[in-house]
Write a protein that holds these residues in place. Structure first.
Motif, short mmCIF file in Angstrom:
data_model
loop_
_atom_site.label_atom_id
_atom_site.label_comp_id
_atom_site.label_asym_id
_atom_site.label_seq_id
_atom_site.Cartn_x
_atom_site.Cartn_y
_atom_site.Cartn_z
N TRP A 221 0.85 -1.19 0.00
CA TRP A 221 0.00 0.00 0.00
C TRP A 221 0.88 1.25 0.00
O TRP A 221 1.03 1.92 1.01
CB TRP A 221 -0.93 -0.02 1.21
N PRO A 222 1.47 1.57 -1.16
CA PRO A 222 2.44 2.68 -1.26
C PRO A 222 1.78 4.06 -1.22
O PRO A 222 0.86 4.34 -1.98
CB PRO A 222 3.11 2.44 -2.62
N VAL A 223 2.28 4.90 -0.33
CA VAL A 223 1.72 6.24 -0.19
C VAL A 223 1.96 7.07 -1.45
O VAL A 223 1.17 7.98 -1.77
CB VAL A 223 2.32 6.93 1.05
N PHE A 224 3.01 6.77 -2.20
CA PHE A 224 3.34 7.55 -3.40
C PHE A 224 2.47 7.20 -4.60
O PHE A 224 2.48 7.91 -5.60
CB PHE A 224 4.81 7.35 -3.78
N PHE A 225 1.74 6.09 -4.54
CA PHE A 225 0.95 5.63 -5.68
C PHE A 225 -0.48 5.32 -5.27
O PHE A 225 -1.05 4.30 -5.67
CB PHE A 225 1.62 4.40 -6.31
N ARG A 226 -1.03 6.22 -4.45
CA ARG A 226 -2.44 6.14 -4.04
C ARG A 226 -2.77 4.80 -3.37
O ARG A 226 -3.87 4.27 -3.51
CB ARG A 226 -3.36 6.40 -5.22
N PHE A 227 -1.78 4.23 -2.69
CA PHE A 227 -1.96 3.00 -1.91
C PHE A 227 -2.33 1.79 -2.78
O PHE A 227 -2.92 0.83 -2.28
CB PHE A 227 -2.99 3.21 -0.80
N VAL A 228 -1.97 1.85 -4.06
CA VAL A 228 -2.18 0.71 -4.96
C VAL A 228 -0.82 0.10 -5.25
O VAL A 228 -0.05 0.64 -6.05
CB VAL A 228 -2.87 1.15 -6.26
N GLY A 229 -0.53 -1.01 -4.60
CA GLY A 229 0.79 -1.62 -4.74
C GLY A 229 0.74 -3.04 -5.25
O GLY A 229 -0.31 -3.55 -5.66
N GLY A 230 1.90 -3.69 -5.22
CA GLY A 230 2.02 -5.05 -5.71
C GLY A 230 1.67 -6.08 -4.66
O GLY A 230 1.17 -5.75 -3.58
#
Length: 201
Positions: free
Chosen positions: A98-107
């Motif tokens: 849940w990456p803060v830099f990518f709107r919490f859309v992660g791998g």
């Protein structure tokens, strides 16, 4: 306070999505828009660019390793013990999911989890990697290999080091990996899962 700061820093490191960054550098389509829509190395490979997939895999793995290696090397002088290492290990993994830099859309976290395990102990990471490689080679399903490796990782840790806070972190990571692969589990059961190296549709 030092443990909190290191945990936050680890989360921010984990929030760097190399699938997105590398794809942009190679002028490829955003991996969140094709295939499994998962920003990870396996999906980037579906673009047909093996170099981009390899760099994604390396970047996601290294960030997990780096966060854990740093806290194990320099944490003790700031009063950060095993509990702090466990928190950092979880934080960098959660940052990837849940990456803060990518709107919490992660791998899904497979490469980053491997990096964390290698950071905790080289033999632990190697045993888990070999498990993944054997299953992936035998069945050609990255998701199946990840699921089986995630089940074995806590077992390997317990066998090597016994029960401690870091084992709890590994258990949580394994549970989250399985959760993040819930659609892959459904696809595997239905015979619809894509094999390693299949091109995007």
């Amino acid at each position: 306070m030092n443990t909190l700061l290191l945990t936050i820093a680890a989360y921010l490191i984990g929030s760097i999505s190399f699938a997105v960054v590398v794809s942009k550098a190679f002028r490829l389509a955003d991996p969140r828009t094709y295939g499994s829509k998962n920003p990870g190395a396996t999906n980037v490979l579906r673009s047909g660019n093996k170099a981009a997939a390899a760099l994604t895999l390396l970047g996601d793995c290294v960030k997990g390793w780096l966060a854990v290696w740093l806290v194990q090397q320099y944490g003790p002088q700031f009063g950060v013990g095993d509990d702090g290492v466990a928190l950092v290990a979880l934080a960098v993994f959660l940052g990837h999911l849940w990456p803060v830099f990518f709107r919490f859309v992660g791998g899904k976290g497979v490469a980053t989890a491997l990096g964390v395990l290698l950071g905790l102990n080289g033999w632990l990471g190697l045993a888990t990697l070999v498990t993944w490689l054997v299953v992936a080679y035998a069945f050609r399903y990255s998701s199946l290999a990840a699921l089986i490796a995630s089940v074995f990782a806590p077992f390997y840790y317990g066998l090597l080091f016994g029960f401690d806070a870091k084992l709890l972190a590994v258990l949580v990571m394994s549970a989250l990996l399985i959760y993040r692969h819930r659609q892959n589990i459904a696809n595997l059961m239905a015979g619809k899962e894509s094999k390693i190296g299949s091109k995007k549709k």
